[in-house]
Design a protein around this motif. Sequence first.
Motif, short mmCIF file in Angstrom:
data_model
loop_
_atom_site.label_atom_id
_atom_site.label_comp_id
_atom_site.label_asym_id
_atom_site.label_seq_id
_atom_site.Cartn_x
_atom_site.Cartn_y
_atom_site.Cartn_z
N THR A 1 50.52 43.33 87.56
CA THR A 1 51.77 43.30 88.31
C THR A 1 52.97 43.42 87.38
O THR A 1 53.99 43.98 87.77
CB THR A 1 51.88 42.02 89.15
OG1 THR A 1 51.74 40.89 88.31
CG2 THR A 1 50.83 41.99 90.24
N ASN A 2 52.85 42.93 86.15
CA ASN A 2 53.94 43.09 85.19
C ASN A 2 54.21 44.57 84.92
O ASN A 2 55.36 45.00 84.88
CB ASN A 2 53.62 42.38 83.88
CG ASN A 2 53.63 40.88 84.02
OD1 ASN A 2 54.05 40.33 85.03
ND2 ASN A 2 53.15 40.20 83.00
N PHE A 3 53.13 45.34 84.74
CA PHE A 3 53.30 46.77 84.50
C PHE A 3 53.82 47.48 85.73
O PHE A 3 54.64 48.40 85.63
CB PHE A 3 51.98 47.41 84.04
CG PHE A 3 51.61 47.06 82.64
CD1 PHE A 3 52.41 47.43 81.58
CD2 PHE A 3 50.45 46.36 82.37
CE1 PHE A 3 52.07 47.11 80.27
CE2 PHE A 3 50.10 46.03 81.07
CZ PHE A 3 50.91 46.40 80.02
N LYS A 4 53.37 47.06 86.90
CA LYS A 4 53.88 47.67 88.14
C LYS A 4 55.38 47.44 88.28
O LYS A 4 56.13 48.37 88.57
CB LYS A 4 53.17 47.08 89.36
CG LYS A 4 51.76 47.53 89.55
CD LYS A 4 51.17 46.86 90.78
CE LYS A 4 49.70 47.13 90.92
NZ LYS A 4 49.11 46.43 92.06
N VAL A 5 55.81 46.21 88.05
CA VAL A 5 57.23 45.89 88.17
C VAL A 5 58.03 46.61 87.09
O VAL A 5 59.12 47.12 87.35
CB VAL A 5 57.45 44.36 88.11
CG1 VAL A 5 58.92 44.02 88.05
CG2 VAL A 5 56.81 43.70 89.31
N PHE A 6 57.49 46.70 85.88
CA PHE A 6 58.17 47.41 84.80
C PHE A 6 58.39 48.88 85.16
O PHE A 6 59.50 49.40 85.06
CB PHE A 6 57.38 47.30 83.49
CG PHE A 6 57.99 48.06 82.35
CD1 PHE A 6 59.06 47.53 81.66
CD2 PHE A 6 57.51 49.31 81.98
CE1 PHE A 6 59.65 48.22 80.61
CE2 PHE A 6 58.07 50.01 80.94
CZ PHE A 6 59.15 49.46 80.25
N PHE A 7 57.33 49.54 85.62
CA PHE A 7 57.46 50.96 85.93
C PHE A 7 58.30 51.19 87.19
O PHE A 7 59.03 52.18 87.26
CB PHE A 7 56.09 51.61 86.05
CG PHE A 7 55.43 51.79 84.71
CD1 PHE A 7 56.01 52.58 83.73
CD2 PHE A 7 54.24 51.14 84.42
CE1 PHE A 7 55.42 52.72 82.48
CE2 PHE A 7 53.64 51.29 83.18
CZ PHE A 7 54.22 52.08 82.22
N LEU A 8 58.24 50.28 88.15
CA LEU A 8 59.12 50.40 89.31
C LEU A 8 60.58 50.20 88.92
O LEU A 8 61.48 50.86 89.44
CB LEU A 8 58.72 49.41 90.40
CG LEU A 8 57.47 49.75 91.19
CD1 LEU A 8 57.07 48.57 92.09
CD2 LEU A 8 57.67 51.01 92.02
#
Length: 122
Positions: free
Chosen positions: A3-10
């Motif tokens: 989820t950290n990577f998802k939020v970063f890329f979003l």
Amino acid sequence: MKTNFKVFFLSVFGVTITSVFEILPWWFFCIPLLLLGMLITFLGWKVPTFIIGFLAGFSVWVIGNLYFSHDGNPVLDQIGAIISVNSKMIIFFSGLVGGLLTGLSLHTGHKIFGHENTSELD
């Protein structure tokens, strides 16, 4: 961690997509990140919103300024000459400002609806 990577890329996507529309003011990237912070709360994701937002904003602003400075655009050199600062420092400080705004926007959106039920009346 996912989820950290998802939020970063979003977050990177939100900052980048708003910069495409030149009619919008420069600070408009804060609005989608505020909404993304609200979405994070509704989805129940546990992420360090300020840190991820800061890293996303810092990287987008620094990479964007590096691209435009190496593309032959002399604006950063001219600004550096006016205030007697190296253009690399201007790139760093603009990344710092962009990162702070992005991190605060994402964290504020997360905290708007992320209140814990701590009242003594319940």
